[in-house]
Motif scaffolding. Structure first.
Motif, PDB file in Angstrom:
ATOM      1  N   LEU A  66      87.842  62.094  36.803  1.00 43.31           N
ATOM      2  CA  LEU A  66      87.328  61.685  35.305  1.00 43.31           C
ATOM      3  C   LEU A  66      88.590  61.002  35.100  1.00 43.31           C
ATOM      4  O   LEU A  66      88.639  58.890  34.296  1.00 43.31           O
ATOM      5  CB  LEU A  66      87.774  62.941  34.655  1.00 43.31           C
ATOM      6  N   SER A  67      90.040  60.651  35.628  1.00 42.16           N
ATOM      7  CA  SER A  67      90.574  59.480  35.827  1.00 42.16           C
ATOM      8  C   SER A  67      90.269  58.534  35.578  1.00 42.16           C
ATOM      9  O   SER A  67      90.276  57.402  35.477  1.00 42.16           O
ATOM     10  CB  SER A  67      91.775  60.090  36.015  1.00 42.16           C
ATOM     11  N   ASP A  68      90.226  58.370  37.120  1.00 43.65           N
ATOM     12  CA  ASP A  68      89.216  57.088  37.780  1.00 43.65           C
ATOM     13  C   ASP A  68      87.716  56.213  37.087  1.00 43.65           C
ATOM     14  O   ASP A  68      87.918  55.069  36.595  1.00 43.65           O
ATOM     15  CB  ASP A  68      88.505  57.581  39.072  1.00 43.65           C
ATOM     16  N   PHE A  69      87.078  57.400  36.830  1.00 40.64           N
ATOM     17  CA  PHE A  69      86.266  56.522  35.508  1.00 40.64           C
ATOM     18  C   PHE A  69      86.222  56.345  34.417  1.00 40.64           C
ATOM     19  O   PHE A  69      85.909  54.906  33.575  1.00 40.64           O
ATOM     20  CB  PHE A  69      85.046  57.567  35.677  1.00 40.64           C
ATOM     21  N   ALA A  70      87.703  56.588  34.145  1.00 45.45           N
ATOM     22  CA  ALA A  70      87.817  56.134  32.544  1.00 45.45           C
ATOM     23  C   ALA A  70      88.900  54.988  32.600  1.00 45.45           C
ATOM     24  O   ALA A  70      89.225  53.496  31.942  1.00 45.45           O
ATOM     25  CB  ALA A  70      89.359  57.117  32.081  1.00 45.45           C
ATOM     26  N   ARG A  71      89.818  54.840  34.506  1.00 51.75           N
ATOM     27  CA  ARG A  71      90.212  53.342  34.240  1.00 51.75           C
ATOM     28  C   ARG A  71      89.586  52.263  35.092  1.00 51.75           C
ATOM     29  O   ARG A  71      89.765  51.340  34.365  1.00 51.75           O
ATOM     30  CB  ARG A  71      91.350  54.116  35.361  1.00 51.75           C
ATOM     31  N   ASP A  72      88.566  53.092  35.552  1.00 49.97           N
ATOM     32  CA  ASP A  72      86.982  51.225  35.434  1.00 49.97           C
ATOM     33  C   ASP A  72      86.712  51.106  34.134  1.00 49.97           C
ATOM     34  O   ASP A  72      86.638  49.707  34.046  1.00 49.97           O
ATOM     35  CB  ASP A  72      85.723  51.954  35.830  1.00 49.97           C
ATOM     36  N   ILE A  73      87.076  52.046  32.927  1.00 52.73           N
ATOM     37  CA  ILE A  73      86.175  51.747  31.627  1.00 52.73           C
ATOM     38  C   ILE A  73      87.183  50.666  31.294  1.00 52.73           C
ATOM     39  O   ILE A  73      86.515  49.180  30.805  1.00 52.73           O
ATOM     40  CB  ILE A  73      85.590  52.480  30.847  1.00 52.73           C
ATOM     41  N   VAL A  74      88.679  51.058  31.356  1.00 55.96           N
ATOM     42  CA  VAL A  74      89.430  49.589  30.352  1.00 55.96           C
ATOM     43  C   VAL A  74      89.277  48.794  31.213  1.00 55.96           C
ATOM     44  O   VAL A  74      90.215  47.246  30.924  1.00 55.96           O
ATOM     45  CB  VAL A  74      90.755  50.833  30.962  1.00 55.96           C
ATOM     46  N   ALA A  75      89.896  48.884  32.939  1.00 55.45           N
ATOM     47  CA  ALA A  75      89.342  47.761  33.441  1.00 55.45           C
ATOM     48  C   ALA A  75      88.194  46.607  33.408  1.00 55.45           C
ATOM     49  O   ALA A  75      88.582  44.935  33.467  1.00 55.45           O
ATOM     50  CB  ALA A  75      89.462  47.672  35.102  1.00 55.45           C
ATOM     51  N   LEU A  76      87.630  47.634  32.628  1.00 54.09           N
ATOM     52  CA  LEU A  76      86.310  46.561  32.419  1.00 54.09           C
ATOM     53  C   LEU A  76      86.900  45.548  30.671  1.00 54.09           C
ATOM     54  O   LEU A  76      86.281  44.862  30.420  1.00 54.09           O
ATOM     55  CB  LEU A  76      85.030  47.619  32.671  1.00 54.09           C
ATOM     56  N   LEU A  77      86.957  46.607  30.385  1.00 48.25           N
ATOM     57  CA  LEU A  77      87.201  45.985  28.972  1.00 48.25           C
ATOM     58  C   LEU A  77      87.968  45.067  29.108  1.00 48.25           C
ATOM     59  O   LEU A  77      88.306  43.720  28.111  1.00 48.25           O
ATOM     60  CB  LEU A  77      87.630  46.949  27.927  1.00 48.25           C
ATOM     61  N   ASP A  78      89.419  45.186  29.839  1.00 46.92           N
ATOM     62  CA  ASP A  78      90.264  44.004  30.002  1.00 46.92           C
ATOM     63  C   ASP A  78      89.085  42.854  30.127  1.00 46.92           C
ATOM     64  O   ASP A  78      89.666  41.183  30.013  1.00 46.92           O
ATOM     65  CB  ASP A  78      91.207  44.408  31.023  1.00 46.92           C
ATOM     66  N   GLU A  79      88.211  42.641  31.384  1.00 49.03           N
ATOM     67  CA  GLU A  79      87.432  41.741  31.787  1.00 49.03           C
ATOM     68  C   GLU A  79      87.042  40.867  30.705  1.00 49.03           C
ATOM     69  O   GLU A  79      86.877  39.631  30.760  1.00 49.03           O
ATOM     70  CB  GLU A  79      87.127  42.102  33.004  1.00 49.03           C
ATOM     71  N   LEU A  80      86.635  41.969  30.063  1.00 45.78           N
ATOM     72  CA  LEU A  80      85.294  41.951  28.648  1.00 45.78           C
ATOM     73  C   LEU A  80      86.568  41.356  27.455  1.00 45.78           C
ATOM     74  O   LEU A  80      86.247  40.461  26.569  1.00 45.78           O
ATOM     75  CB  LEU A  80      84.396  42.500  27.915  1.00 45.78           C
ATOM     76  N   LYS A  81      88.223  41.277  27.663  1.00 48.77           N
ATOM     77  CA  LYS A  81      89.001  40.684  26.551  1.00 48.77           C
ATOM     78  C   LYS A  81      88.438  41.668  25.203  1.00 48.77           C
ATOM     79  O   LYS A  81      89.158  41.129  24.280  1.00 48.77           O
ATOM     80  CB  LYS A  81      88.805  39.018  26.528  1.00 48.77           C
ATOM     81  N   VAL A  82      88.290  42.497  25.534  1.00 45.58           N
ATOM     82  CA  VAL A  82      88.643  43.874  24.396  1.00 45.58           C
ATOM     83  C   VAL A  82      89.279  44.537  24.598  1.00 45.58           C
ATOM     84  O   VAL A  82      90.271  45.650  25.215  1.00 45.58           O
ATOM     85  CB  VAL A  82      87.403  44.961  24.870  1.00 45.58           C
ATOM     86  N   GLU A  83      90.330  44.111  23.716  1.00 43.47           N
ATOM     87  CA  GLU A  83      91.558  45.671  22.882  1.00 43.47           C
ATOM     88  C   GLU A  83      91.332  46.699  22.956  1.00 43.47           C
ATOM     89  O   GLU A  83      91.910  47.451  23.115  1.00 43.47           O
ATOM     90  CB  GLU A  83      92.298  44.102  22.783  1.00 43.47           C
ATOM     91  N   ASN A  84      91.008  46.378  21.748  1.00 43.97           N
ATOM     92  CA  ASN A  84      90.549  47.708  20.435  1.00 43.97           C
ATOM     93  C   ASN A  84      89.762  47.783  20.891  1.00 43.97           C
ATOM     94  O   ASN A  84      88.282  47.188  20.331  1.00 43.97           O
ATOM     95  CB  ASN A  84      91.302  47.957  19.522  1.00 43.97           C
ATOM     96  N   PHE A  85      88.878  49.435  20.502  1.00 43.39           N
ATOM     97  CA  PHE A  85      87.282  49.522  20.352  1.00 43.39           C
ATOM     98  C   PHE A  85      87.626  51.159  19.867  1.00 43.39           C
ATOM     99  O   PHE A  85      88.452  51.335  19.681  1.00 43.39           O
ATOM    100  CB  PHE A  85      86.624  49.902  21.639  1.00 43.39           C
ATOM    101  N   VAL A  86      85.752  51.323  19.703  1.00 48.00           N
ATOM    102  CA  VAL A  86      85.774  52.550  19.046  1.00 48.00           C
ATOM    103  C   VAL A  86      85.012  52.889  19.993  1.00 48.00           C
ATOM    104  O   VAL A  86      84.053  52.396  20.670  1.00 48.00           O
ATOM    105  CB  VAL A  86      84.352  53.006  18.232  1.00 48.00           C
ATOM    106  N   LEU A  87      85.051  54.660  20.566  1.00 50.05           N
ATOM    107  CA  LEU A  87      84.567  54.873  21.887  1.00 50.05           C
ATOM    108  C   LEU A  87      84.144  56.302  21.377  1.00 50.05           C
ATOM    109  O   LEU A  87      84.113  57.359  21.638  1.00 50.05           O
ATOM    110  CB  LEU A  87      86.207  55.366  22.518  1.00 50.05           C
ATOM    111  N   ALA A  88      82.687  56.299  22.572  1.00 50.80           N
ATOM    112  CA  ALA A  88      81.757  57.460  21.912  1.00 50.80           C
ATOM    113  C   ALA A  88      81.209  57.657  23.122  1.00 50.80           C
ATOM    114  O   ALA A  88      81.079  56.923  25.001  1.00 50.80           O
ATOM    115  CB  ALA A  88      80.659  56.945  21.347  1.00 50.80           C
ATOM    116  N   GLY A  89      81.533  58.862  23.900  1.00 50.76           N
ATOM    117  CA  GLY A  89      80.963  59.243  25.164  1.00 50.76           C
ATOM    118  C   GLY A  89      80.534  61.072  24.887  1.00 50.76           C
ATOM    119  O   GLY A  89      80.262  61.401  24.135  1.00 50.76           O
TER     120      GLY A  89
END
Length: 260
Positions: A66-89
């Protein structure tokens, strides 16, 4: 660098509304969130990735924590220049959302946990997940999908919702699903994380969910310092699809109240 994950990015940044990031469950893909993307993208940016091993994202055999999935998501958001967000799962996506908060608490401004639970796996549960991973690799997804469809959604769900959920399950890579199952078997205890959540949080659950029943949602709500609980009648494990209008209303009210 091209993002590792496939994703949908719809709507535009509309301050003060923060981007809404949607994390799907197992064994689904980003189309699980189609009603929410449609409902919320007119007023804010909505980002829905396919997790690794699911949908159009790369399949990585073996074990995906699950920590791998989490880092993938934040890496994507970094690429998309998204710093802060509301997160729903939802379901496994909710556990991934908890892991994102565990690793990157300063990035998350609101947390939505739908039909999920925070406890670590039991020894019997770990064995069952490993056995299911072996089965999916040997048999593929269809038999499993046929067996669990009317637990994922209620037996009384519409034929259209059932067809969508079944299609997502049977389209999932067995290798990706197996890697996620083995990773979930090793998940940590997220209950201490919940007690440290310093942002507004919403717990949502389908009234007839048997995978993650209302009692699990109530326990999460009790652990969260700034949480609220909403129970969606007429739904099982996927209220965002089974009762999309009601789910969207609950989510919209949460976003309005929190100002996120």
């Amino acid at each position: 660098m091209a993002p590792f994950l496939a994703f949908e990015d719809k709507g535009v940044d509309s301050p003060p509304a923060l981007p809404l990031v949607l994390v799907h469950g197992h064994p689904f893909d980003r189309t699980m969130w189609a009603p929410q993307i449609e409902a919320f993208s007119p007023t804010r940016r909505v980002i829905a990735p396919d997790l690794r091993g699911y949908g159009a994202s790369p399949v990585v055999p073996g074990i995906t924590l699950l920590s791998d999935f989490a880092r993938d998501i934040v890496a994507l958001l970094d690429e998309l220049k998204v710093e802060n967000f509301v997160l729903a799962g939802l379901s496994m996506g909710g556990q991934i959302a908890m892991d994102v908060y565990r690793q990157f608490p300063d990035r998350v401004r609101g947390l939505v946990l739908a039909d999920t639970f925070p406890a670590p796996e039991t020894p019997d549960g770990r064995l069952a997940r490993d056995e299911m991973a072996d089965r999916l690799l040997a048999e593929g997804m269809r038999g499993y999908a046929d067996e669990v469809l009317e637990k994922m959604v209620a037996p009384y769900a519409t034929p259209e919702v059932k067809a969508h959920v079944h299609r997502m399950m049977t389209s999932t890579s067995p290798e990706g699903a197996a890697a996620a199952l083995r990773g979930r078997a090793e998940r940590p205890d997220y209950r201490p994380v919940l007690t440290r959540v310093g942002v507004p949080a919403l717990v949502v659950v389908g009234e007839d969910d048997t995978y993650t029943p209302v009692s699990d949602a109530e326990a999460m709500h009790a652990a969260l310092p700034h949480g609220e609980l909403r129970i969606v009648a007429g739904a099982a494990h996927l209220p965002n699809l089974e009762r999309a209008g009601e789910f969207n209303r609950v989510l919209a009210e949460f976003l309005a109240k929190t100002g996120a």
